[in-house]
Write an enzyme that holds these catalytic residues in place. Structure first.
Site, PDB file in Angstrom:
ATOM      1  N   ASP A  44       0.839  -1.205   0.000  1.00 50.38           N
ATOM      2  CA  ASP A  44       0.000   0.000   0.000  1.00 50.38           C
ATOM      3  C   ASP A  44       0.875   1.256   0.000  1.00 50.38           C
ATOM      4  OD1 ASP A  44       0.813  -0.189   2.612  1.00 50.38           O
ATOM      5  OD2 ASP A  44      -1.182   0.021   3.502  1.00 50.38           O
ATOM      6  N   SER A  45       2.208   1.060  -0.023  1.00 47.62           N
ATOM      7  CA  SER A  45       3.137   2.163  -0.317  1.00 47.62           C
ATOM      8  C   SER A  45       2.816   2.725  -1.705  1.00 47.62           C
ATOM      9  CB  SER A  45       4.589   1.674  -0.253  1.00 47.62           C
ATOM     10  OG  SER A  45       4.767   0.515  -1.039  1.00 47.62           O
ATOM     11  N   ASP A  83      -1.175  -6.104  -0.392  1.00 46.69           N
ATOM     12  CA  ASP A  83      -1.477  -5.504   0.906  1.00 46.69           C
ATOM     13  C   ASP A  83      -2.969  -5.269   1.077  1.00 46.69           C
ATOM     14  OD1 ASP A  83       0.640  -5.171   2.632  1.00 46.69           O
ATOM     15  OD2 ASP A  83       1.228  -3.206   1.856  1.00 46.69           O
ATOM     16  N   LYS A 113      -1.250  -9.403   2.689  1.00 51.44           N
ATOM     17  CA  LYS A 113      -0.479  -8.954   3.867  1.00 51.44           C
ATOM     18  C   LYS A 113      -1.332  -7.955   4.635  1.00 51.44           C
ATOM     19  CE  LYS A 113       3.335  -6.161   3.592  1.00 51.44           C
ATOM     20  NZ  LYS A 113       2.877  -4.994   4.361  1.00 51.44           N
ATOM     21  N   GLU A 115      -1.350  -5.559   8.564  1.00 49.16           N
ATOM     22  CA  GLU A 115      -0.529  -5.018   9.640  1.00 49.16           C
ATOM     23  C   GLU A 115      -1.146  -5.293  11.008  1.00 49.16           C
ATOM     24  OE1 GLU A 115       0.135  -0.846   8.863  1.00 49.16           O
ATOM     25  OE2 GLU A 115       0.980  -1.250   6.872  1.00 49.16           O
ATOM     26  N   GLU A 182       9.336  -4.335  10.137  1.00 46.82           N
ATOM     27  CA  GLU A 182       9.748  -3.037   9.579  1.00 46.82           C
ATOM     28  C   GLU A 182      10.295  -2.127  10.678  1.00 46.82           C
ATOM     29  OE1 GLU A 182       6.896  -1.120   7.012  1.00 46.82           O
ATOM     30  OE2 GLU A 182       8.124   0.689   6.864  1.00 46.82           O
TER      31      GLU A 182
HETATM   32  O1  KIV Z   1       3.557  -1.134   1.523  1.00 48.25           O
HETATM   33  C1  KIV Z   1       4.717  -1.563   1.486  1.00 48.25           C
HETATM   34  O2  KIV Z   1       5.491  -1.304   0.556  1.00 48.25           O
HETATM   35  C2  KIV Z   1       5.165  -2.374   2.611  1.00 48.25           C
HETATM   36  C3  KIV Z   1       6.636  -2.600   2.734  1.00 48.25           C
HETATM   37  C4  KIV Z   1       7.256  -1.368   3.283  1.00 48.25           C
HETATM   38  C5  KIV Z   1       6.948  -3.787   3.550  1.00 48.25           C
HETATM   39  O3  KIV Z   1       4.383  -2.799   3.393  1.00 48.25           O
END
Ligand code: KIV
Length: 275
Positions: A44-45, A83, A113, A115, A182
């Site tokens: 989600d970056s 994510d 993924k 969090e 992280e």
């Molecule tokens: O969103 C992302 O790119 C991430 C990485 C920083 C692990 O979760």
């Protein structure tokens, strides 16, 4: 050969390092996949790197499906992990399973993924029970940036370090096949890695993790809004792109592009009739 969660389990068992990079589009995914990466994270970056948001909070399930599906089309061998964005799983176990299902069905992910630690273990269990592999994410979890008060290293005090170890064990017990760590002190990440049976994938967590992940635009020098301490620039692609854009502008302006070889032909007698 297609990489799966079994690739992750085998790597941990054999002490082989796992590699993961982010990607958000077909062409980049194809390049990363062709280089032989184990997994591609549609992080989600995306919110920061592609959409220009200040944080990841505005990213939607639709955004993740749109970009995830593009990445999945480009990733022949790599495991694609998508994510779960902010508020797509925190709200309820039901929401978590429905949204994870959409990322698999519409985004064509191989895993999702999310969090958090003990507070999301019921979601991790329900999603894995539905046959969807889950990667957990601990330490600096960017969706909680407002609770942390900024991008800060996590787990430095005895209480915070103890909590991180407990969370890592909890997400493993809930069914996660791997955990991202992280911005965690390297000695703590090493300890967690030794305690877990599932692989740890570090980002700013030192060399003691079972694998590493980076945002591809960071390691290529393409994203300059901020560069965390843990990033190594493996190439200066941002500068190469800027130089190429400038060369294009100059060539168009001075008439040196396009050349004869870049054009399509028509018979002269056809064109003459039009004058
Ligand atoms: O969103 C992302 O790119 C991430 C990485 C920083 C692990 O979760």
């Amino acid at each position: 050969m297609k990489k799966t969660v079994l690739t992750f389990a085998e790597a941990k068992e054999q002490g082989e390092k796992l590699t993961m990079l982010t990607a958000y589009d077909y062409s980049t995914a194809k390049l990363i996949d062709g280089a032989g990466i184990d997994a591609i994270l549609v992080g989600d970056s995306l919110g920061n790197v592609i959409l220009g948001y200040e944080d990841t909070l505005s990213v939607t399930v639709e955004d993740m499906i749109h970009h995830g599906a593009a990445v999945a089309r480009g990733a022949k061998d790599a495991l694609v992990v998508i994510d779960m964005p902010f508020m797509s799983y925190q709200t309820s176990v039901y929401d978590a399973v429905v949204n994870a299902g959409r990322l698999m069905k519409e985004g064509r992910a191989g895993a999702v993924k999310l969090e958090g630690g003990t507070e999301v273990c019921s979601q991790i269990k329900a999603i894995t029970d539905a046959g969807i592999p889950v990667m957990a994410h601990l330490g600096l979890t960017p969706q909680s940036i407002n609770a942390f008060g900024g991008f800060k290293v996590q787990g430095k005090t005895e209480a915070a370090a103890k909590k991180l170890v407990e969370n890592a064990i909890a997400v493993q017990e809930a069914g996660a096949f791997a955990v991202t760590l992280e911005c965690v002190p390297d000695k703590l990440a090493r300890l967690v890695t030794e305690k877990l049976d599932i692989p740890t994938i570090g980002i700013g967590a030192g060399a003691g993790c079972d694998g590493q992940v980076l945002v591809y635009a960071d390691m290529l020098g393409m994203f300059s809004d901020f560069t965390p301490k843990f990033v190594r620039r493996f190439a200066n692609t941002g500068q190469i792109m800027t130089d190429a854009f400038k060369a294009y502008i100059e060539a168009v302006k001075d008439g040196s592009y396009p050349e004869e070889k870049h054009t399509y032909k028509i018979d002269d007698d056809v064109i003459e009739k039009l004058y």
